[in-house]
Design a protein around this motif. Structure first.
Motif, PDB file in Angstrom:
ATOM      1  N   MET A   1      -9.558  -3.081  -9.616  1.00 38.80           N
ATOM      2  CA  MET A   1      -9.794  -2.171  -8.519  1.00 38.80           C
ATOM      3  C   MET A   1      -8.461  -1.849  -7.856  1.00 38.80           C
ATOM      4  O   MET A   1      -7.613  -2.709  -7.689  1.00 38.80           O
ATOM      5  N   LYS A   2      -8.302  -0.624  -7.476  1.00 42.46           N
ATOM      6  CA  LYS A   2      -7.070  -0.164  -6.852  1.00 42.46           C
ATOM      7  C   LYS A   2      -7.284  -0.011  -5.343  1.00 42.46           C
ATOM      8  O   LYS A   2      -8.321   0.482  -4.908  1.00 42.46           O
ATOM      9  N   VAL A   3      -6.300  -0.454  -4.560  1.00 43.03           N
ATOM     10  CA  VAL A   3      -6.320  -0.313  -3.106  1.00 43.03           C
ATOM     11  C   VAL A   3      -5.055   0.435  -2.710  1.00 43.03           C
ATOM     12  O   VAL A   3      -3.962   0.081  -3.131  1.00 43.03           O
ATOM     13  N   GLU A   4      -5.237   1.485  -1.913  1.00 41.34           N
ATOM     14  CA  GLU A   4      -4.103   2.302  -1.472  1.00 41.34           C
ATOM     15  C   GLU A   4      -4.124   2.430   0.045  1.00 41.34           C
ATOM     16  O   GLU A   4      -5.182   2.348   0.663  1.00 41.34           O
ATOM     17  N   THR A   5      -2.949   2.660   0.613  1.00 38.58           N
ATOM     18  CA  THR A   5      -2.884   2.975   2.038  1.00 38.58           C
ATOM     19  C   THR A   5      -2.957   4.485   2.195  1.00 38.58           C
ATOM     20  O   THR A   5      -2.614   5.242   1.283  1.00 38.58           O
ATOM     21  N   THR A   6      -3.421   4.909   3.353  1.00 39.82           N
ATOM     22  CA  THR A   6      -3.520   6.331   3.647  1.00 39.82           C
ATOM     23  C   THR A   6      -3.311   6.511   5.138  1.00 39.82           C
ATOM     24  O   THR A   6      -3.360   5.546   5.902  1.00 39.82           O
ATOM     25  N   VAL A   7      -3.058   7.734   5.570  1.00 38.86           N
ATOM     26  CA  VAL A   7      -2.934   8.015   6.997  1.00 38.86           C
ATOM     27  C   VAL A   7      -4.334   8.125   7.602  1.00 38.86           C
ATOM     28  O   VAL A   7      -5.296   8.454   6.906  1.00 38.86           O
ATOM     29  N   PHE A   8      -4.430   7.842   8.890  1.00 39.36           N
ATOM     30  CA  PHE A   8      -5.714   7.913   9.581  1.00 39.36           C
ATOM     31  C   PHE A   8      -6.209   9.362   9.624  1.00 39.36           C
ATOM     32  O   PHE A   8      -5.501  10.250  10.056  1.00 39.36           O
ATOM     33  N   ARG A   9      -7.439   9.569   9.132  1.00 41.81           N
ATOM     34  CA  ARG A   9      -8.077  10.896   9.154  1.00 41.81           C
ATOM     35  C   ARG A   9      -9.540  10.730   9.542  1.00 41.81           C
ATOM     36  O   ARG A   9     -10.437  10.986   8.753  1.00 41.81           O
ATOM     37  N   ASN A  10      -9.790  10.250  10.744  1.00 44.98           N
ATOM     38  CA  ASN A  10     -11.145  10.012  11.255  1.00 44.98           C
ATOM     39  C   ASN A  10     -11.862   8.865  10.558  1.00 44.98           C
ATOM     40  O   ASN A  10     -13.072   8.747  10.659  1.00 44.98           O
ATOM     41  N   TYR A  11     -11.168   8.066   9.802  1.00 43.71           N
ATOM     42  CA  TYR A  11     -11.744   6.851   9.227  1.00 43.71           C
ATOM     43  C   TYR A  11     -10.625   5.826   9.028  1.00 43.71           C
ATOM     44  O   TYR A  11      -9.481   6.184   8.830  1.00 43.71           O
ATOM     45  N   TYR A  12     -10.994   4.557   9.127  1.00 43.24           N
ATOM     46  CA  TYR A  12     -10.029   3.475   8.943  1.00 43.24           C
ATOM     47  C   TYR A  12      -9.967   3.003   7.497  1.00 43.24           C
ATOM     48  O   TYR A  12      -9.004   2.388   7.079  1.00 43.24           O
ATOM     49  N   GLY A  13     -11.032   3.273   6.760  1.00 41.99           N
ATOM     50  CA  GLY A  13     -11.069   2.885   5.365  1.00 41.99           C
ATOM     51  C   GLY A  13     -12.151   3.665   4.648  1.00 41.99           C
ATOM     52  O   GLY A  13     -13.084   4.162   5.266  1.00 41.99           O
ATOM     53  N   ALA A  14     -12.017   3.761   3.334  1.00 42.49           N
ATOM     54  CA  ALA A  14     -13.019   4.473   2.534  1.00 42.49           C
ATOM     55  C   ALA A  14     -12.989   3.935   1.112  1.00 42.49           C
ATOM     56  O   ALA A  14     -11.936   3.540   0.604  1.00 42.49           O
ATOM     57  N   TYR A  15     -14.162   3.932   0.503  1.00 43.29           N
ATOM     58  CA  TYR A  15     -14.276   3.593  -0.913  1.00 43.29           C
ATOM     59  C   TYR A  15     -14.736   4.847  -1.634  1.00 43.29           C
ATOM     60  O   TYR A  15     -15.748   5.443  -1.261  1.00 43.29           O
ATOM     61  N   ASN A  16     -13.984   5.262  -2.645  1.00 46.53           N
ATOM     62  CA  ASN A  16     -14.311   6.465  -3.398  1.00 46.53           C
ATOM     63  C   ASN A  16     -15.167   6.084  -4.601  1.00 46.53           C
ATOM     64  O   ASN A  16     -14.704   5.358  -5.490  1.00 46.53           O
ATOM     65  N   LEU A  17     -16.404   6.561  -4.620  1.00 51.31           N
ATOM     66  CA  LEU A  17     -17.334   6.242  -5.713  1.00 51.31           C
ATOM     67  C   LEU A  17     -16.846   6.761  -7.060  1.00 51.31           C
ATOM     68  O   LEU A  17     -17.070   6.133  -8.088  1.00 51.31           O
ATOM     69  N   ARG A  18     -16.207   7.910  -7.060  1.00 45.26           N
ATOM     70  CA  ARG A  18     -15.777   8.534  -8.313  1.00 45.26           C
ATOM     71  C   ARG A  18     -14.557   7.831  -8.912  1.00 45.26           C
ATOM     72  O   ARG A  18     -14.543   7.485 -10.081  1.00 45.26           O
ATOM     73  N   THR A  19     -13.536   7.595  -8.078  1.00 45.37           N
ATOM     74  CA  THR A  19     -12.281   7.015  -8.583  1.00 45.37           C
ATOM     75  C   THR A  19     -12.251   5.486  -8.510  1.00 45.37           C
ATOM     76  O   THR A  19     -11.359   4.871  -9.075  1.00 45.37           O
ATOM     77  N   LYS A  20     -13.205   4.903  -7.780  1.00 45.37           N
ATOM     78  CA  LYS A  20     -13.276   3.441  -7.595  1.00 45.37           C
ATOM     79  C   LYS A  20     -12.032   2.907  -6.883  1.00 45.37           C
ATOM     80  O   LYS A  20     -11.536   1.826  -7.177  1.00 45.37           O
ATOM     81  N   VAL A  21     -11.522   3.675  -5.921  1.00 42.31           N
ATOM     82  CA  VAL A  21     -10.325   3.320  -5.165  1.00 42.31           C
ATOM     83  C   VAL A  21     -10.709   3.090  -3.708  1.00 42.31           C
ATOM     84  O   VAL A  21     -11.463   3.863  -3.130  1.00 42.31           O
ATOM     85  N   ILE A  22     -10.160   2.020  -3.124  1.00 46.03           N
ATOM     86  CA  ILE A  22     -10.302   1.771  -1.689  1.00 46.03           C
ATOM     87  C   ILE A  22      -9.058   2.325  -1.019  1.00 46.03           C
ATOM     88  O   ILE A  22      -7.933   2.021  -1.433  1.00 46.03           O
ATOM     89  N   LYS A  23      -9.255   3.137   0.020  1.00 42.44           N
ATOM     90  CA  LYS A  23      -8.136   3.668   0.809  1.00 42.44           C
ATOM     91  C   LYS A  23      -8.231   3.082   2.207  1.00 42.44           C
ATOM     92  O   LYS A  23      -9.293   3.123   2.825  1.00 42.44           O
ATOM     93  N   LEU A  24      -7.109   2.541   2.680  1.00 44.35           N
ATOM     94  CA  LEU A  24      -7.077   1.893   3.983  1.00 44.35           C
ATOM     95  C   LEU A  24      -6.072   2.566   4.903  1.00 44.35           C
ATOM     96  O   LEU A  24      -4.925   2.772   4.525  1.00 44.35           O
ATOM     97  N   ALA A  25      -6.523   2.878   6.118  1.00 39.63           N
ATOM     98  CA  ALA A  25      -5.643   3.421   7.146  1.00 39.63           C
ATOM     99  C   ALA A  25      -5.480   2.404   8.272  1.00 39.63           C
ATOM    100  O   ALA A  25      -5.024   2.747   9.360  1.00 39.63           O
ATOM    101  N   SER A  26      -5.884   1.175   8.026  1.00 37.27           N
ATOM    102  CA  SER A  26      -5.816   0.105   9.020  1.00 37.27           C
ATOM    103  C   SER A  26      -5.441  -1.204   8.335  1.00 37.27           C
ATOM    104  O   SER A  26      -5.884  -1.463   7.218  1.00 37.27           O
TER     105      SER A  26
END
Length: 141
Positions: A1-26
């Motif tokens: 599983m891949k985990v990436e950081t991202t800038v805050f865009r109205n969410y602190y974290g998200a899991y993408n069902l299609r790409t199986k990637v967790i994006k964290l802004a916190s």
């Protein structure tokens, strides 16, 4: 599983069902654990996209239990708010999924410890999740 950081865009974290990637802004552990719970829930139960209430309560409660088992002091405010809106039957549906998710994570974390990988805290097998533990933990919230 891949985990990436991202800038805050109205969410602190998200899991993408299609790409199986967790994006964290916190950097908050509970955010990562919540998204990890979504990823495991997807792996085990093929979840749907969007803010589906049962999926959210499962992810939030799973995250809180995993954090607790790891020895972290987890703020229970969000978990309590999600869970308060559920009735007895829905809560037990959530418990069954939470148990499967937590067991999945604990089992793999235990294997990592045995293989010599660094983990902050051991997850003792004697603290295996069951409905009695869930109830006691929930009652303490």
């Amino acid at each position: 599983m891949k985990v990436e950081t991202t800038v805050f865009r109205n969410y602190y974290g998200a899991y993408n069902l299609r790409t199986k990637v967790i994006k964290l802004a916190s950097p908050e552990l509970i955010i990562f654990l919540h998204e990890l719970a979504h990823a495991v829930d997807d792996h085990l139960h093929c979840i749907h996209g969007g803010q589906i209430p049962l999926q959210e309560v499962v992810a939030e409660f799973s995250a809180a239990v995993i954090g607790y088992l790891m020895g972290y002091k987890i703020s229970l405010g969000n978990a309590k708010e999600y869970i308060k809106s559920y009735g007895f039957t829905e809560l037990f549906k959530a418990f069954a999924r939470v148990e499967r998710i937590v067991s999945f994570v604990v089992e793999r974390t235990s294997r990592s410890i045995e293989a010599g990988m660094s983990v902050k805290a051991r997850l003792p097998s004697e603290r295996a999740l069951d409905n009695k533990v869930c109830r006691r933990w929930f009652d303490e919230m």
